[in-house]
Design an enzyme around this catalytic site. Structure first.
Site, PDB file in Angstrom:
ATOM      1  N   CYS A 123      -2.386  -2.449   2.630  1.00 14.01           N
ATOM      2  CA  CYS A 123      -3.711  -3.039   2.848  1.00 14.01           C
ATOM      3  C   CYS A 123      -4.351  -3.077   1.474  1.00 14.01           C
ATOM      4  O   CYS A 123      -4.525  -2.025   0.835  1.00 14.01           O
ATOM      5  CB  CYS A 123      -4.511  -2.142   3.799  1.00 14.01           C
ATOM      6  SG  CYS A 123      -6.279  -2.428   3.827  1.00 14.01           S
ATOM      7  N   CYS A 132      -7.419  -0.875   0.784  1.00 14.96           N
ATOM      8  CA  CYS A 132      -7.080   0.554   0.725  1.00 14.96           C
ATOM      9  C   CYS A 132      -6.301   0.844  -0.554  1.00 14.96           C
ATOM     10  O   CYS A 132      -6.462   1.897  -1.178  1.00 14.96           O
ATOM     11  CB  CYS A 132      -6.234   0.974   1.922  1.00 14.96           C
ATOM     12  SG  CYS A 132      -6.928   0.486   3.510  1.00 14.96           S
TER      13      CYS A 132
END
Ligand code: FAD
Length: 468
Positions: free
Chosen positions: A394, A397
């Site tokens: 991600c 993230c």
């Protein structure tokens, strides 16, 4: 060391006696108490207590730090999010919208930030100003004085040296881009399940100095775990020397901080017009409530405070580097740059005045050879963790994971460079100790994240009290 152990065992015993006695006499705990009653008093391996940190952070540091992090110097971070994962191929980037990172257009980032990484040398700044007037920025490198060139070379050498705790991102790569951290905040993204667990698992299982036979408690990827394994884990953790225990606590503190953030900026509501972000109390409780997590949650919150103390200590140690008259937070806007430097120094002096700093002298204090090996192990494990960040599936993230590991790596580099910092000349190029702009930006933003987590704990405590 012996005295240290004796003190530690005594302290742990006292804490155990206090908490066990406390439980018997109290009426049933409220939701707030179940998350926070064990997160008070002294922290293991430290002489500091949670309440002192809360007061210091929430009222004295947090507001000023937020102001600093909103400035141009600190909001733009250059990062290569396209580096391939060095450990496995099957990273699914299955298009979660909240994982997207919007890089800056090149005209959005101030020229002063883009043009060179050693801008805080007075001499380099003057040269760049001249060059800007002459509209030939590219000439900066060749026109530096011999002394500055020597320092730049030394810094490059130093950045590759054994004192670095992180695998530096290749920011010269065409894939590296500036990201505006204020426009890409760390918050709930929906990244979860086996992909996320795999990352956390690899981080803990392979990097926490842990014998293979001992599984972590409540690990969703490990099967057939029970209470006895949890006990084995904690008796193993308690049997470790202070440095190895510290390493586990730092990682666990970072993990807790990320999970506090996603609970505090959770996607509460989504319509075709707008998204509403805010505190999700249930999410917070599932992760940190003492009963729901079988005692794990409060321990993790204590690790977050431990991480806070380590980064705070590093910031207090690095003050002489920033105090040097030729250090600038260079963006090209002279007035703003000077104001920001004043604010930065004010923050660092405030940090220095904190009365209960972590005593890093207990780190690596044993036999010299053993201490050296341990420090090297510590560094290699940490570098490995920074490489694992390239496997996070991600982008949002990954961005914040990279920034925070680089920030923590910079904090560790500072803590282990104490003598070099103390021997730095008061002005002129410093050959031995140097921080790149990337390290400075990540150090302060990483600390800003932990500081925000501590502040968010106060918000959650109030929210939990208000529902009971
Ligand atoms: P996880 O948080 O995935 O934890 C896995 C297991 O580790 C738990 O079951 C527990 O046994 C143990 N554990 C949990 N916390 C701790 C701790 N503090 N110390 C020790 N052990 C612990 N999600 C977002 O929404 N936004 C983000 O910005 C974000 N950033 C991330 C960055 C990285 C580098 C990674 C790896 C993940 C990130 N995530 C983010 C995902 C998030 O951290 C969780 O993995 C996800 O929400 C799933 O949570 P979980 O409850 O299944 O347990």
């Amino acid at each position: 060391m012996d005295r240290g152990w004796g003190f530690l065992i005594g302290l742990l015993g006292a804490v155990w006696l206090l908490t066990s006695g406390h439980e018997e006499q109290q009426p049933p705990e409220t939701a707030a108490q179940r998350c926070f009653c064990q997160v008070s008093g002294y922290l293991d391996d430290c002489t500091c207590d949670v309440e002192t940190i809360d007061r210091f952070n929430n009222y004295r540091l947090f507001p000023r730090l937020q102001k600093l992090l909103e400035s141009d110097y600190f909001r733009y971070y250059k990062v290569n999010l396209k580096r391939p994962c060095p450990f496995w191929n099957d990273i699914s980037q299955c298009g979660r919208r909240d994982c997207a990172v919007k890089p800056c257009q090149s005209d959005e980032v101030p020229d002063g930030i883009k043009s060179a990484s050693y801008k805080y040398s007075e001499e380099a700044n003057n040269l760049i100003e001249e060059c800007e007037q002459a509209e030939r920025l590219g000439a900066v490198d060749e026109s530096l004085s011999e002394e500055t060139q020597k320092a730049v070379l030394q810094w490059t050498k130093h950045d590759d040296s054994s004192d670095n705790f992180c695998e530096a991102d290749d920011i010269q790569s065409p894939d590296a881009e500036y990201v505006d951290l204020l426009l890409n905040p760390e918050r709930y993204t929906g990244y979860k399940g086996p992909d996320a667990w795999k990352i956390w698992n690899v981080i803990y299982e392979e990097n926490c100095f842990k014998p293979q036979a001992i599984k972590r408690p409540l690990n969703p990827l490990a099967s057939g775990q029970g209470k006895s394994e949890e006990n084995t884990f904690y008796s193993w953790l308690e049997g470790l020397c202070v440095e190895k225990r510290a390493f586990y606590r730092l990682i666990s503190g970072l993990h807790a901080s990320i999970n506090v953030h996603l609970s505090a900026r959770y996607l509460l509501q989504e319509t075709w017009l707008e998204k509403k972000w805010g505190h999700n109390i249930t999410e917070f409780q599932q992760r940190f409530d003492g009963i729901l997590t079988e005692g794990e949650g409060p321990r993790r919150l204590k690790n977050l405070y431990f991480l806070y103390l380590i980064e705070l200590r590093a910031l207090s140690k690095v003050l002489p580097f920033f105090e040097r008259p030729d250090f600038q937070l260079f963006t090209g806007n002279k007035i703003q740059d000077e104001e920001n430097k004043m604010l930065l120094l004010e923050i660092l002096h405030e940090i220095k005045s904190f009365p209960l700093h972590f005593d890093e002298n207990s780190f690596f204090a044993g036999d010299k050879k053993e201490a050296h090996k341990l420090k090297e192990d510590f560094r290699l494990h940490f570098r490995n963790i920074s490489r694992i960040m390239d496997c996070v599936g991600c982008f949002k993230c990954r961005l914040w994971g990279k920034l925070q590991t680089q920030g923590l790596g910079t904090a560790l580099k500072i803590l282990f460079s104490e003598k070099l910092i103390a021997n730095m000349p008061e002005s002129g190029p410093s050959y031995e100790f140097h921080l790149t702009r990337q390290e400075i930006v990540s150090l302060f933003n990483a600390f800003g994240r932990i500081s925000t987590s501590v502040k968010e704990l106060e918000n959650f405590r109030n929210l939990l009290q208000s529902i009971h």
